[in-house]
Design a protein around this motif. Structure first.
Motif, mmCIF file in Angstrom:
data_model
loop_
_atom_site.group_PDB
_atom_site.id
_atom_site.type_symbol
_atom_site.label_atom_id
_atom_site.label_comp_id
_atom_site.label_asym_id
_atom_site.label_seq_id
_atom_site.Cartn_x
_atom_site.Cartn_y
_atom_site.Cartn_z
ATOM 1 N N GLY A 11 7.945 44.538 -5.419
ATOM 2 C CA GLY A 11 8.407 43.130 -5.761
ATOM 3 C C GLY A 11 8.028 42.154 -5.285
ATOM 4 N N THR A 12 8.190 40.966 -4.966
ATOM 5 C CA THR A 12 7.540 39.991 -4.955
ATOM 6 C C THR A 12 7.577 39.775 -2.947
ATOM 7 O OG1 THR A 12 7.221 38.398 -6.471
ATOM 8 C CG2 THR A 12 6.948 37.363 -4.529
ATOM 9 N N ILE A 163 11.584 30.216 -0.968
ATOM 10 C CA ILE A 163 10.398 31.546 -0.508
ATOM 11 C C ILE A 163 10.058 31.976 -2.031
ATOM 12 C CG2 ILE A 163 12.198 33.129 -1.106
ATOM 13 C CD1 ILE A 163 11.385 34.851 0.961
ATOM 14 N N GLU A 164 8.556 31.826 -1.878
ATOM 15 C CA GLU A 164 7.705 31.876 -2.837
ATOM 16 C C GLU A 164 6.537 32.381 -2.468
ATOM 17 O OE1 GLU A 164 7.000 27.818 -5.020
ATOM 18 O OE2 GLU A 164 6.147 26.762 -3.299
ATOM 19 N N PRO A 165 5.255 33.095 -3.237
ATOM 20 C CA PRO A 165 4.285 32.925 -2.697
ATOM 21 C C PRO A 165 3.571 31.939 -2.069
ATOM 22 C CG PRO A 165 4.737 33.992 -4.514
ATOM 23 C CD PRO A 165 5.693 33.349 -4.824
ATOM 24 N N GLY A 166 2.685 32.710 -1.341
ATOM 25 C CA GLY A 166 1.476 31.498 -0.359
ATOM 26 C C GLY A 166 1.197 31.724 1.307
ATOM 27 N N GLU A 167 1.025 31.013 1.583
ATOM 28 C CA GLU A 167 0.295 31.119 3.554
ATOM 29 C C GLU A 167 0.700 31.741 4.340
ATOM 30 O OE1 GLU A 167 -3.049 28.847 6.050
ATOM 31 O OE2 GLU A 167 -1.692 28.466 4.883
ATOM 32 N N ARG A 188 11.583 25.595 3.574
ATOM 33 C CA ARG A 188 10.948 27.089 3.221
ATOM 34 C C ARG A 188 10.112 27.694 3.560
ATOM 35 N NH1 ARG A 188 5.501 25.097 3.512
ATOM 36 N NH2 ARG A 188 5.349 26.475 2.018
ATOM 37 N N ILE A 189 10.104 29.150 3.164
ATOM 38 C CA ILE A 189 9.451 29.650 3.439
ATOM 39 C C ILE A 189 8.504 30.557 2.839
ATOM 40 C CG2 ILE A 189 10.650 31.600 3.230
ATOM 41 C CD1 ILE A 189 8.555 31.274 7.069
ATOM 42 N N SER A 190 6.705 31.220 2.943
ATOM 43 C CA SER A 190 6.128 31.882 2.249
ATOM 44 C C SER A 190 6.586 33.202 2.356
ATOM 45 C CB SER A 190 4.778 31.268 2.270
ATOM 46 O OG SER A 190 4.416 32.628 3.602
ATOM 47 N N ASP A 193 4.845 34.996 4.839
ATOM 48 C CA ASP A 193 5.619 34.216 6.428
ATOM 49 C C ASP A 193 7.179 35.297 6.688
ATOM 50 O OD1 ASP A 193 3.185 32.944 7.537
ATOM 51 O OD2 ASP A 193 4.017 31.866 7.160
ATOM 52 N N TYR A 194 8.281 34.636 5.404
ATOM 53 C CA TYR A 194 9.195 36.619 5.517
ATOM 54 C C TYR A 194 8.975 37.883 6.331
ATOM 55 C CZ TYR A 194 13.623 38.035 3.947
ATOM 56 O OH TYR A 194 14.460 39.168 4.191
#
Length: 216
Positions: A11-12, A163-167, A188-190, A193-194
């Protein structure tokens, strides 16, 4: 190096936890319903099938592991209601059969039950769509269940409101039951980083038997 099994590793969020664990040199078992969906290859990676809703399957996967991570989701709102708390109950039931040899359990939680600066909870905000409320309350019900468990070493990690895909920055702030917000009020958190926070907790346990949350 730890031995880590991950339910929902495709999953993501689960895929990023998988990548972070491999980058840190851990031995990882990815537990999924369809192994063909795992495209990552690595000398330290084993891919297997397993049903998170079957305690016997949970026990089989968890045996001889140092940590068991659940990043399972349910897709839409009804799917979460049908999956998240039942998965929590199955994970705990499976680990209980292993007794003192059971690994730690770290589960991906939700942000809905976190307290906001106004003293309410995230899910109390006006205008939230029903499917999102169902997802939030599914995670809240699972957390209530975990908080009734004292014979399994569990940790539940709630993300920020977004929370979403990122850096991957490697930086984050933590709290227990309060939403982590920035100076501008955003939370927010990528997903990257989570995943860092999940593996930090695996390597240096700080939240045994409790929920915590992360954000920027």
């Amino acid at each position: 190096m730890s031995k880590i099994a991950i339910f929902g590793a495709n999953g993501t969020i689960g895929s990023r936890i998988l990548d972070e664990a491999l980058q840190r040199g851990h031995q990882v078992t990815a537990v999924v319903r369809n192994p063909s969906k795992i495209t990552t290859t690595h000398p330290n990676l084993t891919v297997t099938t397993g049903d998170v809703l079957a305690p016997a399957a949970v026990a089989a996967v968890a045996k001889d592991q140092d940590a068991l991570i659940s990043a399972v989701g349910g897709g839409d709102g009804p799917g979460h209601l049908a999956t998240i708390k039942p998965a929590a109950e199955s994970l705990v039931a499976g680990l209980r059969t292993l007794g003192d040899a059971a690994p730690r359990l770290i589960t991906v939680g939700g942000a809905g039950s976190l307290r906001t600066p106004d003293g309410k909870q995230v899910w109390d905000a006006e205008g939230l769509p029903e499917f999102l409320l169902q997802i939030m309350h599914a995670h809240g019900d699972a957390l209530d269940f975990y908080r009734s468990v004292s014979d399994v070493r569990w940790t539940n990690l709630s993300p920020a409101a977004l929370i979403e895909p990122g850096e991957r920055t490697g930086s984050y702030r933590t709290a227990t039951d309060d939403l982590v917000t920035a100076a501008d009020g955003s939370s927010r958190i990528s997903a990257e980083d989570y995943a860092v926070a999940v593996l930090d907790e695996v390597e240096q346990p700080r939240h045994l038997g409790e929920r915590f949350t992360v954000g920027y």
